[in-house]
Design a protein around this motif. Sequence first.
Motif, PDB file in Angstrom:
ATOM      1  N   THR A 216      -4.884  16.591  -9.166  1.00  0.00           N
ATOM      2  CA  THR A 216      -6.194  15.848  -8.972  1.00  0.00           C
ATOM      3  C   THR A 216      -5.695  14.554  -8.244  1.00  0.00           C
ATOM      4  OG1 THR A 216      -7.119  16.934 -10.767  1.00  0.00           O
ATOM      5  CG2 THR A 216      -8.114  14.998  -9.707  1.00  0.00           C
ATOM      6  N   THR A 217      -4.639  13.839  -8.854  1.00  0.00           N
ATOM      7  CA  THR A 217      -4.460  12.440  -8.138  1.00  0.00           C
ATOM      8  C   THR A 217      -3.698  12.959  -6.426  1.00  0.00           C
ATOM      9  OG1 THR A 217      -3.224  11.810 -10.162  1.00  0.00           O
ATOM     10  CG2 THR A 217      -2.688  10.582  -8.418  1.00  0.00           C
ATOM     11  N   TYR A 218      -3.164  13.780  -6.390  1.00  0.00           N
ATOM     12  CA  TYR A 218      -2.658  14.206  -5.120  1.00  0.00           C
ATOM     13  C   TYR A 218      -4.049  14.630  -4.148  1.00  0.00           C
ATOM     14  CZ  TYR A 218      -2.294  18.394  -1.781  1.00  0.00           C
ATOM     15  OH  TYR A 218      -2.488  19.235  -0.852  1.00  0.00           O
ATOM     16  N   ARG A 219      -4.965  15.089  -4.929  1.00  0.00           N
ATOM     17  CA  ARG A 219      -6.071  15.659  -4.073  1.00  0.00           C
ATOM     18  C   ARG A 219      -6.898  14.090  -3.582  1.00  0.00           C
ATOM     19  NH1 ARG A 219      -8.902  20.143  -4.529  1.00  0.00           N
ATOM     20  NH2 ARG A 219     -10.322  19.009  -3.040  1.00  0.00           N
ATOM     21  N   LEU A 220      -6.881  13.283  -4.634  1.00  0.00           N
ATOM     22  CA  LEU A 220      -7.460  12.079  -4.231  1.00  0.00           C
ATOM     23  C   LEU A 220      -6.757  11.316  -3.152  1.00  0.00           C
ATOM     24  CD1 LEU A 220      -9.542   9.489  -5.148  1.00  0.00           C
ATOM     25  CD2 LEU A 220      -7.741   8.876  -6.832  1.00  0.00           C
ATOM     26  N   MET A 221      -5.693  11.330  -3.367  1.00  0.00           N
ATOM     27  CA  MET A 221      -4.735  10.347  -2.256  1.00  0.00           C
ATOM     28  C   MET A 221      -4.792  11.135  -0.923  1.00  0.00           C
ATOM     29  SD  MET A 221      -3.742   7.984  -3.899  1.00  0.00           S
ATOM     30  CE  MET A 221      -4.356   7.723  -5.568  1.00  0.00           C
TER      31      MET A 221
ATOM     32  N   SER B 221      -0.094  12.435   1.549  1.00  0.00           N
ATOM     33  CA  SER B 221       0.060  13.102   0.286  1.00  0.00           C
ATOM     34  C   SER B 221       1.024  14.235   0.560  1.00  0.00           C
ATOM     35  CB  SER B 221      -1.632  13.828   0.044  1.00  0.00           C
ATOM     36  OG  SER B 221      -1.919  14.689   1.262  1.00  0.00           O
ATOM     37  N   LYS B 222       1.191  14.772   1.480  1.00  0.00           N
ATOM     38  CA  LYS B 222       2.189  16.011   1.567  1.00  0.00           C
ATOM     39  C   LYS B 222       3.627  15.246   1.319  1.00  0.00           C
ATOM     40  CE  LYS B 222       4.117  19.484   4.457  1.00  0.00           C
ATOM     41  NZ  LYS B 222       5.740  19.272   4.459  1.00  0.00           N
ATOM     42  N   GLN B 223       3.812  13.981   2.058  1.00  0.00           N
ATOM     43  CA  GLN B 223       5.154  13.367   2.010  1.00  0.00           C
ATOM     44  C   GLN B 223       5.382  12.816   0.354  1.00  0.00           C
ATOM     45  OE1 GLN B 223       5.029  10.465   5.036  1.00  0.00           O
ATOM     46  NE2 GLN B 223       6.164  12.031   6.563  1.00  0.00           N
ATOM     47  N   ASN B 224       4.280  12.260  -0.015  1.00  0.00           N
ATOM     48  CA  ASN B 224       4.605  11.658  -1.298  1.00  0.00           C
ATOM     49  C   ASN B 224       4.283  12.393  -2.559  1.00  0.00           C
ATOM     50  OD1 ASN B 224       5.237   8.491  -0.706  1.00  0.00           O
ATOM     51  ND2 ASN B 224       3.295   9.109   0.403  1.00  0.00           N
TER      52      ASN B 224
ATOM     53  N   PRO C  34       0.774  -1.082  -0.057  1.00  0.00           N
ATOM     54  CA  PRO C  34      -0.015  -0.095  -0.068  1.00  0.00           C
ATOM     55  C   PRO C  34       0.827   1.249  -0.133  1.00  0.00           C
ATOM     56  CG  PRO C  34       0.046  -1.019   2.149  1.00  0.00           C
ATOM     57  CD  PRO C  34       0.519  -2.072   1.298  1.00  0.00           C
ATOM     58  N   LEU C  35       1.957   1.349   0.530  1.00  0.00           N
ATOM     59  CA  LEU C  35       2.857   2.444   0.658  1.00  0.00           C
ATOM     60  C   LEU C  35       3.507   2.783  -0.781  1.00  0.00           C
ATOM     61  CD1 LEU C  35       4.759   2.120   4.073  1.00  0.00           C
ATOM     62  CD2 LEU C  35       2.814   3.366   3.429  1.00  0.00           C
ATOM     63  N   LYS C  36       3.415   1.989  -1.721  1.00  0.00           N
ATOM     64  CA  LYS C  36       3.889   2.036  -2.942  1.00  0.00           C
ATOM     65  C   LYS C  36       3.097   2.901  -3.789  1.00  0.00           C
ATOM     66  CE  LYS C  36       7.402  -0.227  -5.331  1.00  0.00           C
ATOM     67  NZ  LYS C  36       7.432  -1.430  -6.258  1.00  0.00           N
ATOM     68  N   GLY C  37       2.264   3.469  -3.190  1.00  0.00           N
ATOM     69  CA  GLY C  37       1.219   4.286  -3.906  1.00  0.00           C
ATOM     70  C   GLY C  37       1.720   5.381  -5.054  1.00  0.00           C
ATOM     71  N   ALA C  38       2.503   6.152  -4.298  1.00  0.00           N
ATOM     72  CA  ALA C  38       2.806   7.345  -5.175  1.00  0.00           C
ATOM     73  C   ALA C  38       3.940   7.015  -6.206  1.00  0.00           C
ATOM     74  CB  ALA C  38       3.364   8.040  -4.130  1.00  0.00           C
ATOM     75  N   ASN C  39       4.361   5.931  -6.082  1.00  0.00           N
ATOM     76  CA  ASN C  39       5.281   5.456  -7.308  1.00  0.00           C
ATOM     77  C   ASN C  39       4.752   4.781  -8.142  1.00  0.00           C
ATOM     78  OD1 ASN C  39       7.280   6.507  -5.779  1.00  0.00           O
ATOM     79  ND2 ASN C  39       7.486   4.721  -4.396  1.00  0.00           N
ATOM     80  N   ALA C  40       3.622   3.785  -7.870  1.00  0.00           N
ATOM     81  CA  ALA C  40       3.387   2.675  -9.258  1.00  0.00           C
ATOM     82  C   ALA C  40       1.713   2.548  -8.942  1.00  0.00           C
ATOM     83  CB  ALA C  40       4.236   1.415  -8.773  1.00  0.00           C
ATOM     84  N   ALA C  41       1.332   2.058  -7.681  1.00  0.00           N
ATOM     85  CA  ALA C  41      -0.162   1.765  -8.042  1.00  0.00           C
ATOM     86  C   ALA C  41      -0.964   2.780  -8.315  1.00  0.00           C
ATOM     87  CB  ALA C  41      -0.644   0.940  -6.540  1.00  0.00           C
TER      88      ALA C  41
END
Lengths: 287, 248, 728
Positions: free
Chosen positions: C607-612, C621-624, C565-572
């Motif tokens: 928008t992706t950032y907002r979703l996350m 979202s701030k960190q990633n 789940p933590l890989k979010g910002a990179n791939a998923a």
Amino acid sequence: MKIEANNITMIYPSGKKALQNITVKMESPSLIGILGPNGAGKTTLMKLIIAGLIPAKGEILLDGEPLLKQEKRLKAALGYLPQSFGLYDELPVWQFLEYMAALKGISNKKAIKDVLEQTNLSEQRKTRIGALSGGQRQRVGIAQALLGNTQLLILDEPTVGLDPEERVKFRNLFSEMAQDKIVLLSTHIVEDVQSICNRVLVINDGQIMFDGEPAALIAQTIGHVGVYVSQIGDKTPDGCQVVSKVNTAKGIQCRVVAKHLPSFAEAVEPTLEDAYLYCIDKGEDGR
Amino acid sequence: MSKILKYELKRQIFNKFFIGLLAINGLYAWYTLTSDIIAGTAYTAPFSGWSFGTYLSTVMPIISLTILFMMSRYFSKKEKQVQVITSATPVDPIRFMLTRCTAITVGFILIITVLLIISAYFYISFFKYYNFTAFLLPIIYTLIPSYVFILGLGILAGRVHQGLFYVLMLVSLALCFVHISGAFDFFGRGYYNNYPITLPVSAGGEPAFSVSDKFLLARLAYLLLGLGMLTVSIQSVKRKARRDSLRI
Amino acid sequence: MKLFSLFRVELRRMFHSKICLSVAALSLFTPLFGYSLYIPSSNVVMSGKYLANPVLAGTAIGAVLFAVLAIIEADRTYRARINALIDSISSPVKMAMARILALIGFLTLTGLVCTIIYLPYTIIKLDYIFDFATYLASFFIIMIPTWWISTILAAALYQITRRIELSGLLYAGCVYLCYSPYFQKSYFTRWINPLIVTYSDGFSNAYTFRITLYTRILWLAIAGGVFVFSLTCIRRYQRNLIGSFWRGIRKVYIPIAAAVLVVAGALLWRGQPFVDHGPLEFDYNHMNATRLSSSSNSICYNVSFRITAKPISGTVHGIAQYTISSSNGISEDSFWLNPGYRILGLTYGSKKLDFRTLDNDVNGERQTVFTLPKAENQILTVEYEGFPALLRCFSPTGWGVEVSTEYVSLNNAYSVPCNTSFGLPGSSWLEITLPSKLTPIVEHKFVDKHTDNKDGTRTWKTEVQCSQYIWITACDYSVIPFTVAGINVDLVYSSKYDKNMRSYDIPNAIKSVFDYCTSHQGKIRFSDNRRMMLLQRNGSGGGNASDGWVEWDEPIFTSVNLSNPLKGANAAEVFAHEIIHEWWGGLGVECHGGDECWSSEGLTVYTTYRLMKEKYGELYSKQNYVDVWQSKVDAQNRGFYYRHPEYLEKLPERYQADLKIANTDTNLYCRMPLMILKAEKLVGGEEKMDKILRTIQENNSGNGYAKPFTYQDFLDACGLTKEELELE
């Protein structure tokens, strides 16, 4: 110069006893030949004398003082030719000798020129050592040993690889040099010792079997050297060591040394080689 | 000793292997400059002290490889055979060893000179940059401690076992690939790449070349360690505990 | 002694030699490094993690080990000083040949043992993804041939230098080059570490193996050439290198054989069919390249294409037919086609036309120029065939082009001629012949009609709503249809991913993205009436999206990715990003025009950032997102060439390209989202920003390229000025 080795024992880290409790005294002028079979301890003795090894027991004195305390003095007076050695192949003969002279603290170019002449290398002085023949390399080794006014010349099998003419020339040279210094000559060529040495040391299995004049060594062999004629297939009599076999019209003429000559053998005048073999043989029998 | 030095230099430097290694050093230096340094280190100009430090620390593993290669000749099997003769001469073994160190140092200086000339050509031709005095500190920090350390370590290693040279050469090669950071980074590449990022930007838009005390201490430590190892080697020559051991 | 006898003697000796057996034993452990320490290929795909990386680690480290062995073995005779004895029995050249052959035999056997040892573990780990052919190819195309190359090269270097340390140093230099920035990006320069960006679990690795096999042959030829040359340098008659060389070349066949091998290697390099000769940067202007002046003189009424994918050779055969009236007969016409394809014939009516293929590769296309004679309604037939060549600028990351029994992917100039100088009608007919187990998707739509052929292939026929730049993919696909926000969605993926798609409930994850975007930014608006295809494709990057479709690269749906789940910002999260593109793709946001960082990417990333942020909270979202953008923008701002662009022009082309690409990426994916974030604060918060974005959607969607939505439009919608949005 005077060197005394008192009750020297040398044991290598592998546990091999190379020398056992030997005592030798040397004083200039003298030319001492060291004879002995392979692994007898000749090279070890030489390395001890040049302070290349430290004895396990006993001490070596140079003019009455411990050798290790006067290493610098020893080396300043030393010319050494080891049995096996390397040379800088990339340097020409002259430059190598100049390098060695610098290490020995000799700045005199004449000294280099002299040894080149003595060793008959003047023509090759600009030749790279890598391009020299085996005999020529040996002569470079001898030349570096002769560099400078050495008082102690230690030569471990110096005439290996030299042609007969060169060998004769060199042994004469060593003989001349021994006029005012100690020359220690280790060799397998008994003839060389017979020709020039005034003293011979026979070493076997780390022990001195004989120390004295060559004539004395020969003298103690009289009656122990004989010849007889044998036929093909005949066995060598027990206790006899065959020195030579010559095919003749009557059969094979055998020359033997033995503690007790067989009755059919005719006693003859011993040579130094016979004497050396007899000495070694006798030592081994004694053990 | 000057004559001995002359011949040591002749043997070490005037031979095709040294020339070949010098050429490899030169090619590697040019390659480093045109592929790596040209980008600038840590957002600084390619001609900043940091970038120049990175250049030196990048080529240093190859230089140390060359130095080790030169030193290994003094401990080779062939050399051992010659030392049977040379060790019987009255030359002071410590002075002899130091003379050989001098010969290696001259070789090092020669390589450095070539590499500095190459970098000067690079900076002039690409950036018309001429202020080379700015590179003096990176040169001092990067080259001297590493060199002295390698010299000390090499001599000590050689006296222990010749095979250790191959290990050191491998380590040197590995350091071309491995990136270490922090003040104790031996060649300093990681440090030059990371430390400036933490510094405030000066008027020119990038941090001035000023290393941390920790880094200075580390460099000093390497220098002292190198000198220490040299001293240990000298002591061991002095002691002559093993007569049949090698001498440099 | 005959060579074969010597070979046998040497081989037998190696099996009794401690050092040889030690190296063999060590090399059996080398693939272990690929499980954790040496990760040159994507570790996200299962077959990358459990096959590609272990094999690549074994390849590189084993190659070095065997090179060391080759040098030690070559030096052995000199070290033990038995060369004089051996030379008196056999010629040193023959001995060197026997030694290298024995080494090759020895390492091949080691490779074989290695293949067997790692088989059970790989089968267990890859489970239903495991493919025996891929497994074998990994060892027999990648690993063992590289060991051969390395061993031959090392032995050659020793024979030339006859010094362990020098040959070792030269060898290390050769290895270093492979890992250096200059050489790392090319398939052809990397002899010890073949460039394999990623394996595929669900599609095909045919292109990867083809290119690797080609480079192995190429380097075997070069290493073999150097080795044969080195035979002339073997020291003989106590001579040095030069002396031995002059004696050695008297056996004329040796230098000739060496030259033949090296020239063969050079020709293979030059004539490689895999990568085109285009520029290092993607040329965005090429799309709008000036058409030749004659274009208005020819009018095309009808277009049809017949394409045959030939999976065995990996080639494509195509026939394009255009019904054209040409009113001029003097000026030149042209079309662009992949540089890997050769034009077999060009006819107009019954007349064979002369044509020229220019040397102007760009974006995977190359121009063919010809003159149409004056005629009415005649058919221009273009017949072409060849191996699709990758774009040079994208080649290091792959481009997903593939023609194999498992997968076919042919887009743009890889499928049919494009960028034609004559005007084309809005639709065309396409016939494509594929292996029968593959289902084609053309322009992100399924094809209905097909006929079965006798040779085990199937020919599919469809009308396509365009006449050039046609996208074709074919695979053994699975489909999950579902409806979300009133849109009928087809989730299409390789059937090998069935298990993953269901166990991780991907449709629901996709639905949540749709729901978020619809509730915050309004209804999706795109031209194709409420149908959308979400397609998984072979590739290693992220994805791609346009009007009514989204393409995701394979790794997004691998277990490795989805279970973290933590890989979010990179791939998923990439799949969310690509879906969100559907909201902004329709705006026709000017791409690379006007402001340097204005593009639909910025709005999508924001928008992706907002979703996350909504999904995982502010800290995540701030960190990633925000912190990552900020650090990249900071880095860009600090960058020397960003501060001093005047120096950029002084750099070599390759380096300029790298810097420009990096700059563009930072502008699109980091700088612009930060600017929007700033705008969000200035307009009064997230809700107000959402309202503005919704208004933008409602007012501008569907305008497309006719009236692009510019940066100024955005500023106007926010009521802000350029200066206000500038980042500090």
